[in-house]
Design a protein around this motif. Sequence first.
Motif, mmCIF file in Angstrom:
data_model
loop_
_atom_site.group_PDB
_atom_site.id
_atom_site.type_symbol
_atom_site.label_atom_id
_atom_site.label_comp_id
_atom_site.label_asym_id
_atom_site.label_seq_id
_atom_site.Cartn_x
_atom_site.Cartn_y
_atom_site.Cartn_z
ATOM 1 N N CYS A 701 0.950 -1.036 0.000
ATOM 2 C CA CYS A 701 -0.060 -0.033 0.008
ATOM 3 C C CYS A 701 0.860 1.421 -0.203
ATOM 4 N N MET A 702 1.850 1.274 0.771
ATOM 5 C CA MET A 702 2.946 2.288 0.666
ATOM 6 C C MET A 702 3.670 2.701 -0.426
ATOM 7 N N ALA A 703 4.012 1.550 -1.106
ATOM 8 C CA ALA A 703 4.616 1.408 -2.549
ATOM 9 C C ALA A 703 3.648 2.289 -3.558
ATOM 10 N N ASP A 704 2.490 1.782 -3.358
ATOM 11 C CA ASP A 704 1.313 2.285 -4.144
ATOM 12 C C ASP A 704 1.105 3.869 -3.903
ATOM 13 N N GLY A 710 3.653 10.118 -7.586
ATOM 14 C CA GLY A 710 4.818 10.428 -8.413
ATOM 15 C C GLY A 710 6.226 10.755 -7.907
ATOM 16 N N GLU A 711 6.216 10.074 -6.548
ATOM 17 C CA GLU A 711 7.379 10.210 -5.492
ATOM 18 C C GLU A 711 8.164 8.879 -6.040
ATOM 19 N N LEU A 712 8.886 8.925 -7.244
ATOM 20 C CA LEU A 712 9.430 7.839 -7.553
ATOM 21 C C LEU A 712 10.878 7.731 -6.814
ATOM 22 N N ASP A 713 11.332 8.682 -6.554
ATOM 23 C CA ASP A 713 12.822 8.599 -6.012
ATOM 24 C C ASP A 713 12.588 8.018 -4.349
ATOM 25 N N LYS A 714 11.514 8.613 -4.047
ATOM 26 C CA LYS A 714 11.223 8.197 -2.466
ATOM 27 C C LYS A 714 10.740 6.502 -2.534
ATOM 28 N N LEU A 715 10.023 6.178 -3.560
ATOM 29 C CA LEU A 715 9.737 4.989 -3.715
ATOM 30 C C LEU A 715 10.662 3.809 -3.846
ATOM 31 N N GLU A 716 11.680 4.499 -4.657
ATOM 32 C CA GLU A 716 13.069 3.515 -4.855
ATOM 33 C C GLU A 716 13.535 3.172 -3.424
ATOM 34 N N ASP A 717 13.863 4.439 -2.696
ATOM 35 C CA ASP A 717 14.689 4.286 -1.515
ATOM 36 C C ASP A 717 13.630 3.483 -0.369
ATOM 37 N N CYS A 738 5.750 3.662 -12.779
ATOM 38 C CA CYS A 738 6.685 4.255 -13.972
ATOM 39 C C CYS A 738 6.052 4.206 -15.202
ATOM 40 N N CYS A 739 5.010 3.438 -15.363
ATOM 41 C CA CYS A 739 4.310 3.811 -16.639
ATOM 42 C C CYS A 739 3.380 5.219 -16.608
ATOM 43 N N ARG A 740 3.056 5.370 -15.354
ATOM 44 C CA ARG A 740 2.384 6.545 -15.311
ATOM 45 C C ARG A 740 2.956 7.874 -15.264
ATOM 46 N N ALA A 741 4.599 7.499 -15.197
ATOM 47 C CA ALA A 741 5.471 8.785 -15.117
ATOM 48 C C ALA A 741 6.015 9.089 -16.466
ATOM 49 N N LEU A 748 14.512 2.069 -13.371
ATOM 50 C CA LEU A 748 13.587 1.448 -12.132
ATOM 51 C C LEU A 748 12.477 0.559 -12.625
ATOM 52 N N GLY A 749 11.838 1.193 -13.670
ATOM 53 C CA GLY A 749 10.478 0.346 -14.327
ATOM 54 C C GLY A 749 11.490 -0.886 -14.839
ATOM 55 N N ARG A 750 12.206 -0.783 -15.562
ATOM 56 C CA ARG A 750 12.958 -2.173 -16.174
ATOM 57 C C ARG A 750 13.465 -3.170 -14.953
ATOM 58 N N LYS A 751 14.030 -2.498 -13.914
ATOM 59 C CA LYS A 751 14.341 -3.432 -12.824
ATOM 60 C C LYS A 751 13.171 -4.178 -12.180
ATOM 61 N N ALA A 752 12.210 -3.494 -12.253
ATOM 62 C CA ALA A 752 11.022 -4.004 -11.601
ATOM 63 C C ALA A 752 10.304 -5.350 -12.587
ATOM 64 N N ALA A 753 10.516 -4.798 -13.854
ATOM 65 C CA ALA A 753 9.995 -5.926 -14.712
ATOM 66 C C ALA A 753 10.931 -7.105 -14.842
ATOM 67 N N GLU A 754 12.206 -6.970 -14.633
ATOM 68 C CA GLU A 754 12.990 -8.179 -14.501
ATOM 69 C C GLU A 754 12.805 -8.831 -13.526
ATOM 70 N N MET A 755 12.453 -8.295 -12.270
ATOM 71 C CA MET A 755 11.919 -8.912 -11.106
ATOM 72 C C MET A 755 10.913 -9.686 -11.223
ATOM 73 N N LEU A 756 9.706 -9.190 -11.990
ATOM 74 C CA LEU A 756 8.622 -9.687 -12.190
ATOM 75 C C LEU A 756 8.621 -10.845 -12.961
ATOM 76 N N PHE A 757 9.548 -10.849 -14.205
ATOM 77 C CA PHE A 757 9.927 -11.987 -15.202
ATOM 78 C C PHE A 757 10.496 -13.221 -14.393
ATOM 79 N N GLN A 758 11.252 -12.886 -13.258
ATOM 80 C CA GLN A 758 11.669 -13.885 -12.502
ATOM 81 C C GLN A 758 10.773 -14.678 -11.805
ATOM 82 N N LEU A 759 9.570 -13.808 -10.990
ATOM 83 C CA LEU A 759 9.041 -14.313 -10.083
ATOM 84 C C LEU A 759 7.805 -14.749 -10.747
ATOM 85 N N GLU A 760 7.307 -14.217 -12.016
ATOM 86 C CA GLU A 760 6.060 -14.706 -12.584
ATOM 87 C C GLU A 760 6.259 -14.690 -14.005
#
Length: 934
Positions: A701-704, A710-717, A738-741, A748-760
């Motif tokens: 929820c906090m990540a969302d 739009g606080e993507l830097d804070k989100l990454e941290d 990242c899509c909405r940005a 950051l979006g690419r890193k998230a995608a790579e993690m998702l491809f590993q998990l699902e």
Amino acid sequence: MPHRNCVTWACVVSGYSRNGEHREALLFLRNMIKEGVFSNQYAFASVLRACQELDSVGIHFGRQIHGLMFKLSYAVDAVVSNVLISMYWKCIGSLSCALRAFDDIKVKNSVSWNSIISVYSQTGNLRSAFKMFSSMQCECSRPTEYTFGSLVTSACSLAKPDVSLLQQIMCTIQKSGFLSDLFVGSGLVSAFAKSGSLSYARKIFNQMETRNAVTLNGLMVGLVRQKRGEEATKLFMDMKSMIDVSPESYVNLLSSFPEYFLAEEVGLRKGREVHGHVITTGLVDFMVGIGNGLVNMYAKCGSIDDARRVFCFMREKDSVSWNSMITGLDQNGLFLEALERYQSMRRHEILPGSFTLISSLSSCASLKWAKVGRQIHGESLKLGLDLNVSVSNALITLYAETSNLNACRNIFSLMPEHDQVSWNSMIGALASSEGSVPEAVACFLNAQRAGQKLNRITFSSVLSAVSSLSSGELGKQIHALALKYNIADEATIENALIACYGKCEEMDECEKIFSRMLERRDDVSWNSMISGYIHNELFGKALDLVCILLQTGQRLDNFMYATVLSAFASVATLERGMEVHACSVRALLESDVVVGSALVDMYSKCGRLDYALRFFNAMPVKNSYSWNSMISGYARHGQGEEALKLFANMKLDGETPPDHVTFVGVLSACSHAGLVKEGFKHFESMSYSYGLAPRIEHFSCMADLLGRAGELDKLEDFIVKMPMKPNVLIWRTVLGACCRANGRKAELGRKAAEMLFQLEPENAVNYVLLGNMYAAGGRWEDLVKARKKMKDADVKKEAGYSWVTMKDGVHMFVAGDKSHPDADLIYKKLKELNIKMRDAGYVPQTGFALYDLEQENKEEILSYHSEKLAVAFVLIAQRSSTLPIRIMKNLRVCGDCHSAFKYISKIEGRQIILRDSNRFHHFQDGECSCSDFW
């Protein structure tokens, strides 16, 4: 006397011993020896009986007497040695000393044999007792009624006496002519009754020429144990004029009333009659057991107020009195008062027994009071009762209810022995903890290896664990084992199997079991089937089953109504939900807290937040589900401020403390309303104000919240500093942000995608989101690569569709689809709307077309999204209506459709309520309830 011989001295010693002046008997014997008179065996026997009554002092003197007897050659005498056997056993519990005294006897009589058989019987050594009996017969010593009494006692020492063994004893007794003996017959009646073989107990009872209160009590106890209270009462009434009933008989009579078929009516009435009788006869004050029996009877018959009164007026109370009261309060749901009574008992300096500890721990478990439970655990350690099997089982239940699995494991591992309840409690504790489900299955296998008999509770718990694992294959193996144990046809197991197969996506198996049940179907069966259909998104079948249920005229309980309402909430079928609501009103269940909470949830999920609030405010009693449903409802509809106000009211109310689910709703409300500061404040308060450790869903929820703001830097941290590894939901939230940005933070979006491809790797949504991010930033080459990657992974994107519910059924639409019967009219209406919207200032947001196309082509694609087709259809089907238009969409609404719906609501003068996969949007007069923050 001028002349005293050994007989004279022996008579005086015997006199002192018989009159209870045991020390005088010992002193007199000592004086006799000092005067040089050596006593005979009768004087020694009398002194040894006196030693037996003096415990530690007596055993010291008794051993000296035994040594003297050896010198005088009396140690081999049967009369003296018989008393020696008894003295050694009763004073120090020494079987070896007793056996040595027995072996020293040269000529053993029946008393000698009876004494040693009695000792073995009291030790519970069944084999040795019967071995001695066999030796007695071989030496031609005739058994007496005391011999058989000891053998019966020995057989009764087992937790459940062996019926076949008792039958053999009975045959031997019958041959010896002692079956009609009062002492032997009473013992046999009690033994058979305890073993559950009431037919034999009744047969012997009827054959006995003479009966007394002991005989009656033995049979009554057996009847009560088998829950045949009416028969126990009749037996008492038939016999009370023929024998002198004892106070214990009245205690047994009182214990029979809770076992009546209608205990809270007939049993209670009979109990009150007996209560009146024992008062008028003075028995109520004669022995404390009568008062205890009354407290127990009233508590078990549901009249806890009467139990309290009896307890308060008791002149004398023992540990059983307190235990009966505490147990009664616990069984009647008065957990807080049960613990208060426990404290009062300790203030009276009465030590609790195992039953008191079990009931007190049960109350702590029900209240989820871990701290008080640990204190009582400490008391059980001091008293040495913590290793009692039943107390340990209660401790496992307590720590399971208070989410302390490590304590459960420790207690289970320290138990010297485990019974069926121990294994069931441990399996249940592990099965109910999400992270320990595989361990629950392993524990189940260990129970089998230990030779433990499995029952319906064991199978229900392990099937619950298998459900969480979603392992259909393992479920089938457990099913096969249940068939082997011949309990697969029991309704409890069938319901557990339906629930298990439903969660394992094996609905064919569910349907087979459900179709076989027919006569055995209960509320749980219907609930499990409906829940299974909902879980597997077979909403049509779920609704059909609900209709069948209602058409059969079956009376539904509150939990069934809650399940049915949940089914309609899942598919946002308001009309059907309102029908079920009407049924609950007719069933007088509208005020029930379970049904009321389900109504709040259903109306909020179906878009009628006003109805949800109305029923929430009207609820006479609210539980955590009620508050959570309303808070989540506000969050879902974008009314974050209202959700936080309601949360504040919940805290002020004080009746229901916030739980993990509450904070999911609160944080979601902050996320949907863009309340970043408030979100962090509530997130931090979970730990320091309420002692709730944030779970992965709260971090999600906090990540969302940060992503939507739009606080993507804070989100990454925030993700880097998380105390746990981000899961699929969090990485997908990051990628969505990242899509909405519009191309910012693409790394950051690419890193998230790579993690998702590993998990699902097989989830198409992850590839689509990556493609959307590239398209939003105009990176068309990367978009092509993302789509190629999706193609190589052989996954397919879920088609976006929208649907509306009309009087003639559900109408579904897919983007660009022309299969609907009114397709021509729908597309004509859309063209009209496009012209009016452009005139009003609408500009298509072609960035949401997500294709590298010409501007005109992009605008055309956007014009025929599924939600636009749905709204056009409703407008032509309900030309003159002013009712809100309700549209459901399986995916998140795109920005262009969101903008278009604001214009359509103003042009047509209609409110549009759109529920997408994330939340509700209320469009009216050109505005949306989300204030464009979504």
